[in-house]
Design an enzyme around this catalytic site. Structure first.
Site, PDB file in Angstrom:
ATOM      1  CB  THR A  17      -0.925  -0.003   1.248  1.00  0.00           C
ATOM      2  OG1 THR A  17      -1.817  -1.103   1.123  1.00  0.00           O
ATOM      3  CG2 THR A  17      -1.737   1.273   1.349  1.00  0.00           C
ATOM      4  CG  ASP A  61      -1.763  -6.549  -2.773  1.00  0.00           C
ATOM      5  OD1 ASP A  61      -2.655  -5.698  -2.759  1.00  0.00           O
ATOM      6  OD2 ASP A  61      -1.617  -7.406  -1.867  1.00  0.00           O
ATOM      7  CB  SER A  62       2.436  -8.250   0.610  1.00  0.00           C
ATOM      8  OG  SER A  62       1.344  -8.202   1.485  1.00  0.00           O
ATOM      9  CB  SER A  63      -2.376 -10.758  -1.420  1.00  0.00           C
ATOM     10  OG  SER A  63      -2.823 -10.103  -0.258  1.00  0.00           O
ATOM     11  CB  THR A  93       0.372  -4.450   6.171  1.00  0.00           C
ATOM     12  OG1 THR A  93      -0.881  -4.326   5.509  1.00  0.00           O
ATOM     13  CG2 THR A  93       1.023  -3.091   6.323  1.00  0.00           C
ATOM     14  CG  ASP A  94      -2.769  -7.673   2.888  1.00  0.00           C
ATOM     15  OD1 ASP A  94      -3.125  -6.977   3.859  1.00  0.00           O
ATOM     16  OD2 ASP A  94      -3.293  -7.604   1.769  1.00  0.00           O
ATOM     17  CB  THR A 280      -2.469 -21.674  20.686  1.00  0.00           C
ATOM     18  OG1 THR A 280      -3.766 -21.133  20.988  1.00  0.00           O
ATOM     19  CG2 THR A 280      -1.424 -20.585  20.875  1.00  0.00           C
ATOM     20  CD  GLN A 281      -8.208 -22.419  16.233  1.00  0.00           C
ATOM     21  OE1 GLN A 281      -9.169 -21.753  16.622  1.00  0.00           O
ATOM     22  NE2 GLN A 281      -8.356 -23.600  15.672  1.00  0.00           N
ATOM     23  CB  CYS A 282      -4.794 -17.979  21.779  1.00  0.00           C
ATOM     24  SG  CYS A 282      -6.135 -18.932  22.431  1.00  0.00           S
TER      25      CYS A 282
HETATM   26  N1  ASP Z   1      -2.799  -5.421   0.130  1.00  0.00           N
HETATM   27  C1  ASP Z   1      -1.699  -4.618   0.626  1.00  0.00           C
HETATM   28  C2  ASP Z   1      -0.443  -5.477   0.607  1.00  0.00           C
HETATM   29  O1  ASP Z   1      -0.248  -6.257   1.491  1.00  0.00           O
HETATM   30  C3  ASP Z   1      -1.994  -4.128   2.019  1.00  0.00           C
HETATM   31  C4  ASP Z   1      -0.947  -3.244   2.636  1.00  0.00           C
HETATM   32  O2  ASP Z   1       0.123  -3.025   2.128  1.00  0.00           O
HETATM   33  O3  ASP Z   1      -1.226  -2.702   3.722  1.00  0.00           O
HETATM   34  O4  ASP Z   1       0.340  -5.369  -0.306  1.00  0.00           O
END
Ligand code: ASP
Length: 345
Positions: A17, A61-63, A93-94, A280-282
């Site tokens: 982003t 995009d990091s996805s 951030t993803d 753990t899921q926590c």
């Molecule tokens: N979809 C963006 C990414 O991970 C989200 C971000 O950067 O905050 O590339």
């Protein structure tokens, strides 16, 4: 200060982003070239540092990030390691926590900072968090103490906290505090000045040359339990022909159903050599085998205690270890040890 004495920081822009703009046709955010970011950030000129940049082509995009990308990133750092005092990685951030975790394993003997950051709003947007994040990340990457890097770790700086990368998870898709590190304290907090938590930072005892590992094995999966999970589904995952290891996300302190239909699947998978790592899921706390009957039975099958590993660190640690050796005894042993501070032993 003479230019030759200036510290040098390499800013590696991978996308995310922080460097996105709104695509006019679709109105969706898409990554653009780093030149656009530096144009948006004249503050960078005020640093008494040599700032070099490296841009991934194309930025993503990091996805869309894959283990192949982690290898490329590790190779860039390896190639540039001696030319710079620290590295700032701009990343979406993803999946930032996955990349930071993977790199923490791949960069053995690291003694320079590799600080990941990004933002929740693009740097061209008035209320962006990207400027603060990038400027402070650069300061941290350049900071030294007694001639050594202040934070010689793979870490994530976001909003006002610096975390060990392999201890973080993304927990907020809305507010600027995108990350948490519930099981390990921040390495630093930025207010008027930056307060370093020296006791939490790992300083190498004997400095050795950087060793970069570029083999990862993706024959892994994550299986998150939920009440009502079907036996056929568990069976299908655990018997995939290519599977070598599974991160099992269990309830609470590492608990799971005691039904024979479930435990039987786990037992036969362990007997057939599959590595099953219990986390753990926590978001906070850890697996505590035997605290409840529901974890005692699970661990009697041969499941490995993932203690307080995040899922991100667990899956990347498996990829890393299986990339190093096909000897499953060694992999099991190393899962019980800390490779780069990712687990509390
Ligand atoms: N979809 C963006 C990414 O991970 C989200 C971000 O950067 O905050 O590339």
């Amino acid at each position: 200060m003479d230019t030759a004495e200036k510290r040098s920081i390499l800013i590696i822009y991978t996308g995310g982003t922080i460097g996105m703009i709104t695509e006019p046709l679709t109105r969706s955010l898409v990554p653009v070239d780093f030149k656009e970011i530096s144009g948006q950030l004249p503050e960078l000129l005020k640093f008494d540092l040599n700032l070099a940049t490296y841009t991934f082509d194309p930025p993503v995009d990091s996805s869309n990030i894959t283990p192949a990308f982690w290898i490329e990133l590790a190779k860039v750092i390896e190639k540039e390691y001696l030319n710079h005092d620290g590295f700032v990685v701009l990343h979406g951030t993803d999946t930032m926590c996955y990349t930071a975790s993977a790199l923490s394993f791949m960069l053995e003997n690291l003694n320079k900072p590799v600080v990941f950051t990004g933002s929740q709003l693009p740097i061209g947007v008035l209320r962006t968090d990207g400027k603060e994040n990038l400027i402070t990340a650069i300061e941290i990457a350049a900071e030294r103490m007694h001639g050594q890097a202040m934070v010689p770790e793979v870490c994530i700086f976001f909003q006002n906290k610096l975390y060990r990368g392999n201890r973080t998870s993304k927990h907020n898709a809305e507010y600027f505090n995108a990350f948490v590190s519930e099981n390990y304290p921040p390495l630093a907090e930025a207010g008027i000045s930056i307060h370093y938590n020296y006791g939490a930072i790992h300083y190498p005892v004997n400095e050795k040359p950087l060793k970069v590992h570029t083999t990862l094995n993706d024959q892994v999966a994550i299986l998150k339990l939920f009440p009502g999970i079907r036996q056929e589904f568990v069976h299908a995952i655990l018997t995939l022909p290519w599977i070598k290891a599974v991160v099992l996300e269990t309830f609470g302190a590492g608990n799971a159903s005691t039904s024979e239909s479930f435990i039987g699947e786990i037992r036969s998978a362990c007997q057939s050599g599959l590595i099953i790592l219990n986390v753990t899921q926590c978001p906070a706390g850890m697996v505590n085998p035997g605290k409840y009957e529901t974890s005692r039975l699970l661990h009697e099958t041969g499941v490995i205690n993932g203690r307080d590993l995040t899922t991100e660190a667990a899956i990347t640690k498996l990829m890393f270890l299986l990339g190093q050796t096909s000897d499953l005894v060694t992999v099991r042993e190393r899962l019980n040890q800390s490779v780069s501070g990712e687990i509390t032993i």
